[in-house]
Scaffold this motif. Sequence first.
Motif, PDB file in Angstrom:
ATOM      1  N   TYR A  82      74.159  13.269  40.796  1.00 49.24           N
ATOM      2  CA  TYR A  82      75.064  13.753  39.758  1.00 49.24           C
ATOM      3  C   TYR A  82      74.609  15.083  39.164  1.00 49.24           C
ATOM      4  O   TYR A  82      75.297  15.628  38.297  1.00 49.24           O
ATOM      5  CB  TYR A  82      75.174  12.710  38.645  1.00 49.24           C
ATOM      6  N   PHE A  83      73.474  15.594  39.642  1.00 46.72           N
ATOM      7  CA  PHE A  83      72.966  16.855  39.105  1.00 46.72           C
ATOM      8  C   PHE A  83      73.925  18.026  39.318  1.00 46.72           C
ATOM      9  O   PHE A  83      74.130  18.826  38.388  1.00 46.72           O
ATOM     10  CB  PHE A  83      71.591  17.175  39.714  1.00 46.72           C
ATOM     11  N   PRO A  84      74.533  18.212  40.507  1.00 48.05           N
ATOM     12  CA  PRO A  84      75.466  19.347  40.663  1.00 48.05           C
ATOM     13  C   PRO A  84      76.611  19.326  39.657  1.00 48.05           C
ATOM     14  O   PRO A  84      77.001  20.374  39.130  1.00 48.05           O
ATOM     15  CB  PRO A  84      75.976  19.183  42.105  1.00 48.05           C
ATOM     16  N   LEU A  85      77.146  18.134  39.369  1.00 49.23           N
ATOM     17  CA  LEU A  85      78.233  18.025  38.395  1.00 49.23           C
ATOM     18  C   LEU A  85      77.764  18.434  37.007  1.00 49.23           C
ATOM     19  O   LEU A  85      78.401  19.272  36.342  1.00 49.23           O
ATOM     20  CB  LEU A  85      78.761  16.587  38.364  1.00 49.23           C
ATOM     21  N   ILE A  86      76.655  17.876  36.552  1.00 53.60           N
ATOM     22  CA  ILE A  86      76.166  18.145  35.195  1.00 53.60           C
ATOM     23  C   ILE A  86      75.714  19.595  35.067  1.00 53.60           C
ATOM     24  O   ILE A  86      75.965  20.251  34.049  1.00 53.60           O
ATOM     25  CB  ILE A  86      75.026  17.175  34.850  1.00 53.60           C
ATOM     26  N   PHE A  87      75.059  20.130  36.105  1.00 53.26           N
ATOM     27  CA  PHE A  87      74.608  21.522  36.059  1.00 53.26           C
ATOM     28  C   PHE A  87      75.796  22.476  36.003  1.00 53.26           C
ATOM     29  O   PHE A  87      75.771  23.480  35.282  1.00 53.26           O
ATOM     30  CB  PHE A  87      73.740  21.818  37.285  1.00 53.26           C
ATOM     31  N   SER A  88      76.864  22.172  36.737  1.00 56.85           N
ATOM     32  CA  SER A  88      78.058  23.020  36.720  1.00 56.85           C
ATOM     33  C   SER A  88      78.740  22.989  35.361  1.00 56.85           C
ATOM     34  O   SER A  88      79.141  24.031  34.825  1.00 56.85           O
ATOM     35  CB  SER A  88      79.035  22.573  37.812  1.00 56.85           C
ATOM     36  N   ILE A  89      78.868  21.785  34.787  1.00 55.72           N
ATOM     37  CA  ILE A  89      79.502  21.669  33.471  1.00 55.72           C
ATOM     38  C   ILE A  89      78.666  22.372  32.410  1.00 55.72           C
ATOM     39  O   ILE A  89      79.207  23.043  31.519  1.00 55.72           O
ATOM     40  CB  ILE A  89      79.705  20.179  33.117  1.00 55.72           C
ATOM     41  N   PHE A  90      77.345  22.233  32.492  1.00 56.44           N
ATOM     42  CA  PHE A  90      76.465  22.920  31.544  1.00 56.44           C
ATOM     43  C   PHE A  90      76.687  24.429  31.602  1.00 56.44           C
ATOM     44  O   PHE A  90      76.805  25.101  30.558  1.00 56.44           O
ATOM     45  CB  PHE A  90      75.008  22.582  31.848  1.00 56.44           C
ATOM     46  N   ASN A  91      76.737  24.980  32.802  1.00 54.69           N
ATOM     47  CA  ASN A  91      76.927  26.425  32.945  1.00 54.69           C
ATOM     48  C   ASN A  91      78.285  26.871  32.434  1.00 54.69           C
ATOM     49  O   ASN A  91      78.397  27.909  31.761  1.00 54.69           O
ATOM     50  CB  ASN A  91      76.757  26.825  34.412  1.00 54.69           C
ATOM     51  N   ILE A  92      79.322  26.099  32.727  1.00 50.93           N
ATOM     52  CA  ILE A  92      80.662  26.464  32.264  1.00 50.93           C
ATOM     53  C   ILE A  92      80.720  26.478  30.742  1.00 50.93           C
ATOM     54  O   ILE A  92      81.275  27.407  30.130  1.00 50.93           O
ATOM     55  CB  ILE A  92      81.701  25.490  32.845  1.00 50.93           C
ATOM     56  N   ILE A  93      80.135  25.461  30.107  1.00 55.54           N
ATOM     57  CA  ILE A  93      80.168  25.391  28.644  1.00 55.54           C
ATOM     58  C   ILE A  93      79.365  26.524  28.018  1.00 55.54           C
ATOM     59  O   ILE A  93      79.830  27.187  27.079  1.00 55.54           O
ATOM     60  CB  ILE A  93      79.645  24.023  28.172  1.00 55.54           C
ATOM     61  N   VAL A  94      78.171  26.774  28.527  1.00 61.02           N
ATOM     62  CA  VAL A  94      77.311  27.809  27.940  1.00 61.02           C
ATOM     63  C   VAL A  94      77.934  29.194  28.110  1.00 61.02           C
ATOM     64  O   VAL A  94      77.995  29.977  27.155  1.00 61.02           O
ATOM     65  CB  VAL A  94      75.907  27.758  28.569  1.00 61.02           C
ATOM     66  N   ILE A  95      78.403  29.508  29.313  1.00 59.53           N
ATOM     67  CA  ILE A  95      79.011  30.823  29.538  1.00 59.53           C
ATOM     68  C   ILE A  95      80.272  30.992  28.701  1.00 59.53           C
ATOM     69  O   ILE A  95      80.525  32.054  28.124  1.00 59.53           O
ATOM     70  CB  ILE A  95      79.313  31.029  31.032  1.00 59.53           C
ATOM     71  N   SER A  96      81.078  29.931  28.597  1.00 60.14           N
ATOM     72  CA  SER A  96      82.291  29.999  27.772  1.00 60.14           C
ATOM     73  C   SER A  96      81.943  30.238  26.307  1.00 60.14           C
ATOM     74  O   SER A  96      82.595  31.049  25.628  1.00 60.14           O
ATOM     75  CB  SER A  96      83.092  28.697  27.915  1.00 60.14           C
ATOM     76  N   ASN A  97      80.918  29.552  25.816  1.00 64.06           N
ATOM     77  CA  ASN A  97      80.525  29.723  24.420  1.00 64.06           C
ATOM     78  C   ASN A  97      79.978  31.123  24.156  1.00 64.06           C
ATOM     79  O   ASN A  97      80.259  31.726  23.114  1.00 64.06           O
ATOM     80  CB  ASN A  97      79.460  28.680  24.053  1.00 64.06           C
ATOM     81  N   LEU A  98      79.187  31.637  25.091  1.00 60.57           N
ATOM     82  CA  LEU A  98      78.621  32.972  24.903  1.00 60.57           C
ATOM     83  C   LEU A  98      79.699  34.050  24.975  1.00 60.57           C
ATOM     84  O   LEU A  98      79.657  35.026  24.223  1.00 60.57           O
ATOM     85  CB  LEU A  98      77.529  33.237  25.944  1.00 60.57           C
ATOM     86  N   LEU A  99      80.669  33.878  25.855  1.00 56.67           N
ATOM     87  CA  LEU A  99      81.773  34.836  25.914  1.00 56.67           C
ATOM     88  C   LEU A  99      82.597  34.828  24.633  1.00 56.67           C
ATOM     89  O   LEU A  99      83.104  35.869  24.210  1.00 56.67           O
ATOM     90  CB  LEU A  99      82.675  34.528  27.113  1.00 56.67           C
ATOM     91  N   SER A 100      82.730  33.658  24.033  1.00 52.65           N
ATOM     92  CA  SER A 100      83.517  33.568  22.801  1.00 52.65           C
ATOM     93  C   SER A 100      82.836  34.262  21.630  1.00 52.65           C
ATOM     94  O   SER A 100      83.483  34.517  20.610  1.00 52.65           O
ATOM     95  CB  SER A 100      83.776  32.100  22.449  1.00 52.65           C
ATOM     96  N   MET A 101      81.541  34.558  21.761  1.00 47.57           N
ATOM     97  CA  MET A 101      80.837  35.269  20.695  1.00 47.57           C
ATOM     98  C   MET A 101      81.150  36.764  20.693  1.00 47.57           C
ATOM     99  O   MET A 101      80.809  37.463  19.744  1.00 47.57           O
ATOM    100  CB  MET A 101      79.324  35.062  20.842  1.00 47.57           C
ATOM    101  N   ILE A 102      81.772  37.257  21.751  1.00 52.27           N
ATOM    102  CA  ILE A 102      82.199  38.659  21.776  1.00 52.27           C
ATOM    103  C   ILE A 102      83.384  38.822  20.826  1.00 52.27           C
ATOM    104  O   ILE A 102      84.345  38.058  20.902  1.00 52.27           O
ATOM    105  CB  ILE A 102      82.597  39.081  23.205  1.00 52.27           C
ATOM    106  N   PRO A 103      83.341  39.775  19.907  1.00 54.22           N
ATOM    107  CA  PRO A 103      84.448  39.938  18.949  1.00 54.22           C
ATOM    108  C   PRO A 103      85.791  40.128  19.649  1.00 54.22           C
ATOM    109  O   PRO A 103      85.901  40.841  20.643  1.00 54.22           O
ATOM    110  CB  PRO A 103      84.049  41.195  18.160  1.00 54.22           C
TER     111      PRO A 103
END
Length: 246
Positions: A82-103
Motif C-alpha cells: 500500500y506504500f505507492p498509494l499512500i506515497f502518491s496521496i501524500f505528495n498530491i496533498i503536500v504539493i496542492s497545499n504548497l501551491l495554495s500558499m501562492i497569493p
Amino acid sequence: MFFSPLDQFEIKPLLILNNSYILSLSNYTIYFILVILIIYGYTIIFKNNKLSSNRYGVAIIALYDTILNLVVSQIGRQGGYYFPLIFSIFNIIVISNLLSMIPYSFALSAQLVAVISLSLALWIGNLIIGLYIHGFKFFALFVPSGTPLALVPVLVLIESLSYSSRAISLGLRLSANILSGHLLLLILGSLILSLISTSLIGFIGGIIPVIGVVAIVILEFGISIIQGYVFSILLSGYIKDSILLH
C-alpha cells in the motif's frame, strides 16, 4: 484573472469549448494537472544513478524513506503493498497545499466536495479490502474483545458510527485546516491594510501585526506539510484495521 483572495476557494471555468460548460476546463482541473506534472517531474530524479550526489536528491530520498517507515510502522510487513498509494496521496496533498500558499492561486485541498469524495473513496476501498480478506469476520472489528454480551448491541452501534464517520472526517479535517488557515491570513491582512491606511501612526503601528502575519505564513507552510503527513498516518491506520482487525 483573480480579483480577490477568496477566489482561490471558487471553482470557475477557465476554458470553454463550443460555449458548453460540459467541455470546459475549470481552475480545479488545471491546478490538479499542474500538481501531477510537478510530482512527475521530481519523481524522474529517482531514475538518476547519482541521486544522492546533491541536496535535492537527498531530500527526495529522505521524503521517500520517511513515508516508507511510516507505512511499515503502521501496517507492518504488508505495508509495502500500500506504500505507492499512500506515497502518491501524500505528495498530491503536500504539493496542492504548497501551491495554495501562492497569493491569488487556487486551494485544491480546501474544496470540500473533492476532498471528501477522495476520503469516501478511500473508506470504501478499506471496507472492500476488509471484506475481501476476512469475509464476514470483518464485522468482528465492531465488537471489542472481552465485551459483556449485554453491551454488545450498544458497542456495535457506537463502533459502526465511529467507523462510518471516517468516510467524512479524513477529508474534512484536511479541508477545514487549509480553509481556516487561509481565511485567517485573509482577515488579518485586511485588518492590517485598514490600519496602515488610516494615518502615519497607524502605518507605524501596523509593522508589528505584519510581523505576526509573516510568522503565521511560515506556520501555514509547516501545516501544509503536516496535514499531508497526518492524512497518511490516518489512512495507514485505517488500512491496518481492515487488514489486521485491530
